[in-house]
Structures are given as structure tokens and as C-alpha cells.
Scaffold this active site. Structure first.
Site, PDB file in Angstrom:
ATOM      1  N   ASP A  46       0.401  -1.309   0.123  1.00 44.53           N
ATOM      2  CA  ASP A  46       0.179  -0.381   0.229  1.00 44.53           C
ATOM      3  C   ASP A  46       0.665   1.227   0.027  1.00 44.53           C
ATOM      4  OD1 ASP A  46      -2.286   0.889   0.079  1.00 44.53           O
ATOM      5  OD2 ASP A  46      -2.414   1.356   2.290  1.00 44.53           O
ATOM      6  N   ARG A  50      -0.148   7.768  -2.921  1.00 47.30           N
ATOM      7  CA  ARG A  50       0.606   9.096  -1.430  1.00 47.30           C
ATOM      8  C   ARG A  50       1.814   9.243  -2.038  1.00 47.30           C
ATOM      9  NH1 ARG A  50      -1.354   5.916   3.919  1.00 47.30           N
ATOM     10  NH2 ARG A  50      -2.265   4.215   1.711  1.00 47.30           N
ATOM     11  N   TRP A  51       2.725   7.847  -2.721  1.00 47.22           N
ATOM     12  CA  TRP A  51       4.255   8.242  -2.653  1.00 47.22           C
ATOM     13  C   TRP A  51       4.066   8.966  -4.201  1.00 47.22           C
ATOM     14  CZ3 TRP A  51       6.922   7.574  -7.671  1.00 47.22           C
ATOM     15  CH2 TRP A  51       8.130   7.381  -7.224  1.00 47.22           C
ATOM     16  N   HIS A  63       1.856   3.385  -8.659  1.00 49.72           N
ATOM     17  CA  HIS A  63       1.816   1.843  -9.126  1.00 49.72           C
ATOM     18  C   HIS A  63       2.831   1.286 -10.217  1.00 49.72           C
ATOM     19  CE1 HIS A  63      -2.090   2.132  -7.797  1.00 49.72           C
ATOM     20  NE2 HIS A  63      -2.284   3.425  -8.619  1.00 49.72           N
ATOM     21  N   ASN A  94     -10.460  -2.760  -5.506  1.00 48.27           N
ATOM     22  CA  ASN A  94     -10.056  -1.569  -6.234  1.00 48.27           C
ATOM     23  C   ASN A  94     -10.488  -1.477  -7.636  1.00 48.27           C
ATOM     24  OD1 ASN A  94      -7.164  -2.820  -5.375  1.00 48.27           O
ATOM     25  ND2 ASN A  94      -8.312  -0.849  -4.510  1.00 48.27           N
ATOM     26  N   ARG A  97     -11.644   2.412  -7.872  1.00 47.21           N
ATOM     27  CA  ARG A  97     -11.693   3.649  -8.390  1.00 47.21           C
ATOM     28  C   ARG A  97     -11.331   3.884 -10.123  1.00 47.21           C
ATOM     29  NH1 ARG A  97      -5.496   2.763  -5.496  1.00 47.21           N
ATOM     30  NH2 ARG A  97      -5.994   1.847  -4.054  1.00 47.21           N
TER      31      ARG A  97
HETATM   32  C1  IPE Z   1      -5.498  -2.778  -0.597  1.00 49.37           C
HETATM   33  O1  IPE Z   1      -4.987  -1.329  -0.511  1.00 49.37           O
HETATM   34  C2  IPE Z   1      -5.141  -3.466  -1.774  1.00 49.37           C
HETATM   35  C3  IPE Z   1      -3.860  -3.559  -1.813  1.00 49.37           C
HETATM   36  C4  IPE Z   1      -3.200  -3.114  -1.656  1.00 49.37           C
HETATM   37  C5  IPE Z   1      -4.160  -4.233  -3.426  1.00 49.37           C
HETATM   38  P1  IPE Z   1      -6.678  -0.228  -0.308  1.00 49.37           P
HETATM   39  O2  IPE Z   1      -5.679   0.897  -0.552  1.00 49.37           O
HETATM   40  O3  IPE Z   1      -6.886  -0.713  -1.563  1.00 49.37           O
HETATM   41  O4  IPE Z   1      -7.065  -0.518   0.773  1.00 49.37           O
HETATM   42  P2  IPE Z   1      -8.147   0.558   1.338  1.00 49.37           P
HETATM   43  O5  IPE Z   1      -9.309   1.215   0.873  1.00 49.37           O
HETATM   44  O6  IPE Z   1      -7.144   1.956   1.670  1.00 49.37           O
HETATM   45  O7  IPE Z   1      -8.516  -0.767   2.617  1.00 49.37           O
HETATM   46  C1  IPE Z   2      -1.157   0.350  -3.445  1.00 50.43           C
HETATM   47  O1  IPE Z   2      -1.335   1.746  -2.866  1.00 50.43           O
HETATM   48  C2  IPE Z   2      -1.764  -0.315  -4.685  1.00 50.43           C
HETATM   49  C3  IPE Z   2      -3.234  -0.644  -4.874  1.00 50.43           C
HETATM   50  C4  IPE Z   2      -4.471  -0.753  -3.704  1.00 50.43           C
HETATM   51  C5  IPE Z   2      -3.529  -1.368  -6.119  1.00 50.43           C
HETATM   52  P1  IPE Z   2      -2.637   3.101  -3.708  1.00 50.43           P
HETATM   53  O2  IPE Z   2      -2.973   3.128  -4.415  1.00 50.43           O
HETATM   54  O3  IPE Z   2      -3.602   2.201  -2.475  1.00 50.43           O
HETATM   55  O4  IPE Z   2      -1.778   3.746  -2.308  1.00 50.43           O
HETATM   56  P2  IPE Z   2      -2.533   5.379  -1.398  1.00 50.43           P
HETATM   57  O5  IPE Z   2      -2.986   4.315  -0.300  1.00 50.43           O
HETATM   58  O6  IPE Z   2      -3.447   5.431  -2.494  1.00 50.43           O
HETATM   59  O7  IPE Z   2      -1.353   5.757  -1.491  1.00 50.43           O
HETATM   60 MG    MG Z   3      -4.183   2.333  -0.324  1.00 50.47          MG
END
Ligand code: IPE
Ligand code: IPE
Ligand code: MG
Length: 281
Positions: A46, A50-51, A63, A94, A97
């Protein structure tokens, strides 16, 4: 010995340093794995978004960078002797999104699977996609099946959770288990009427989990600071040690793996017993 235990015998770590990590770090990692007896580590990767946001970049860049961490960390874990690695790459939630982000993530993952296909004998791991792959196009589904089949000769397992949800996995496992009973001629009504006890046992469900026959993860690492499982390995995590790392996934590297194993080593796993019964079956 159960079938699950049967396939978890310790494996010697390979010590191939293909990603510029010092041999000290590798041998320290291998020693930590031996000392901790770690067999299965799972990662909730995760913090990609944010990165990227912190750098003024589109989330897609996060990603892309996260894929670099994933490849390095997965290879490192295998090299230091961790037999089973599971990564959460895309959840059943996901899809919520924005379409362009979903498309970007899936494209990055598809490219990875194609690359993996070419590198099976170099990586020497069994690539397994866990999750519901039915929404993907036929070519991708075939690629996933081929990758699994062609790499099945290797002992080390890399489970890639793709369109994975813990609840969906349980529904799938229960339906499969009921189907199996029906094929054996035991319907739920019959078993209840005949007083044969419960239709399904824990073993019946376990055998139909996507991760079968991997043992449950000893430790689950979630990066980026949030302290939740987000529908990951709900059944398998019952006694996993949960490690929450503040590091954003694209910054997460081999040294962080060692740090997190050190944290794992400091935990006492009691499985509901008391100190004196730890390790007693
Ligand atoms: C969990 O992260 C899913 C993956 C890392 C693939 P999310 O970013 O989707 O989780 P939430 O929405 O913060 O719970
Ligand atoms: C995890 O990183 C990757 C996936 C869920 C596919 P995020 O995209 O959830 O990153 P944050 O949580 O928004 O920073
Ligand atoms: Mg996330």
C-alpha cells in the site's frame, strides 16, 4: 502429517544477488529467516498513490514504481529462503477507482505477468495468481494459467492476489466444498436429517482456498501506515503476526524486509495457549 504441512519443509536459500543488494544484507536476511522459521510472508503493498502525490506525479507513476519494489522484494524473499510469498496487487474493491487508474494498474500487472512468463527458469518460483480472474480477457486468463502450469515445477511459491477479496475467496471455497460433498452424494439436507453432524469442516474449506496448499502466512506486512487488512486473507490471517510499516510501498526495499523480520522475531506466538505451551501440539 497433513498435506499442508507436507509441502512446507525448509528449503535452503539461494544466494544470488541480482539487484545490487549487499551480500551482508542477504546473509543477514537468510540468517533471520533461519532463526525465525518464517515460511510464508504476505505483503499488502500500500501507499503507491501517496508516494506519487507527494512528488506531484499522477497516481499511475506510484503504481509503476511500486512494481519495482514488488519485483525486488519478491526475489529477495525467495533468495533469503522464504518459501511462500503472497502479495496483494489488486483487490475486488479496487474496481471502485477511476477507470484510468484501474486500467493503468491492470496494464502494469499484465506486463509483469508477460515478463514473468519469459523469466520462469531464471526466477525459479511457482507463479500463482489468486483471485477471480474471470473478468479479465481470455488472453490474460490464458497467460495466467500458462504461467502457473509452466512454473509449477518450482518449490518456491509467489501468490499474486489479483482481483482478490477474502470474502469472495471464502464464498468460493464454501461453494466448492458443498459441490464436492454433493458429488460424493451428501447433500446438506441429508446430513442434517441423518444427524451426521455438520456438512463442512474447517479442512473442507481450507482445501478450497485459493492459497491451498500453502500454509497460512506467519507474518503479514502492510506498508504505508494504515492498520487494517482491507479484505486480505481473512481466513488465513487468524494467527498471522501483523506488521505495519510506515514506509510507502514504492520506497520499501530489502532492508525493510529484514527490519520487519526482526520485529516478527520479537513476537511471541501463543496460538491461544500460554508461554509454556508454545510449540506444544
Ligand atoms: C489494499 O489497499 C489493496 C491492495 C494493496 C491491493 P487499498 O488501498 O485498496 O485499501 P484501503 O482502501 O485503504 O482499505
Ligand atoms: C496500493 O497503493 C496499490 C493498489 C491498491 C493497487 P494505493 O494506490 O492504494 O496507494 P494509496 O493508499 O492511495 O497511497
Ligand atoms: Mg491504498
Amino acid at each position: 502429517m497433513s498435506e499442508t504441512e507436507n509441502v512446507t519443509a525448509a528449503v535452503e536459500p539461494y544466494v544470488i544477488n541480482s539487484y545490487g543488494v549487499s551480500n551482508e544484507l542477504l546473509s543477514e536476511g537468510a540468517a533471520l529467516v533461519r532463526e525465525s522459521g518464517l515460511r510464508h510472508v504476505a505483503f499488502i503493498m500500500d501507499g503507491n498513490g501517496r508516494w506519487a502525490t507527494a512528488r506531484g506525479l499522477p497516481r499511475e507513476s506510484g503504481h509503476k514504481e511500486g512494481m519495482v519494489s514488488f519485483e525486488q522484494v519478491a526475489e529477495y524473499c525467495a533468495d533469503i529462503g522464504i518459501r511462500y510469498v503472497t502479495v496483494y496487487a489488486f483487490s475486488t474493491e479496487n474496481w471502485k477507482r477511476p477507470k484510468h487508474e484501474v486500467n493503468a494498474i491492470l496494464m502494469i500487472l499484465r506486463r509483469y505477468l508477460k515478463r514473468a512468463m519469459k523469466l520462469i527458469d531464471q526466477k525459479r518460483v511457482h507463479f500463482v495468481v489468486i483471485g477471480d480472474i474471470s473478468p479479465f480477457d481470455e488472453k490474460t486468463q490464458q497467460l495466467i494459467r500458462d504461467l502457473d502450469e509452466k512454473s509449477a515445477c518450482y518449490d518456491r511459491v509467489l501468490n499474486i492476489a489479483l482481483n482478490y477479496g477474502g470474502r469472495a475467496e471464502l464464498v468460493h471455497a464454501m461453494n466448492e466444498a458443498v459441490r464436492e460433498k454433493a458429488e460424493q452424494g451428501v447433500s446438506s439436507a441429508e446430513s442434517m436429517l441423518l444427524g451426521m453432524g455438520e456438512l463442512l469442516t474447517e479442512d473442507d474449506i481450507e482445501r478450497h482456498l485459493y492459497t491451498y496448499p500453502c500454509p497460512p502466512p506467519d507474518m503479514i506486512v502492510r506498508t504505508a501506515g494504515d492498520k487494517r487488512l482491507s479484505n486480505f486473507l481473512l481466513w488465513q490471517s487468524s494467527y498471522s503476526e501483523l506488521i505495519f510499516s510506515p514506509v510507502l510501498w514504492p520506497d520499501y526495499r530489502q532492508g525493510d524486509v529484514n527490519d520487519n523480520i526482526r520485529d516478527f522475531l520479537s513476537r511471541q506466538r501463543r496460538y491461544g495457549g500460554v508461554e509454556s505451551t508454545v510449540g506444544v501440539k
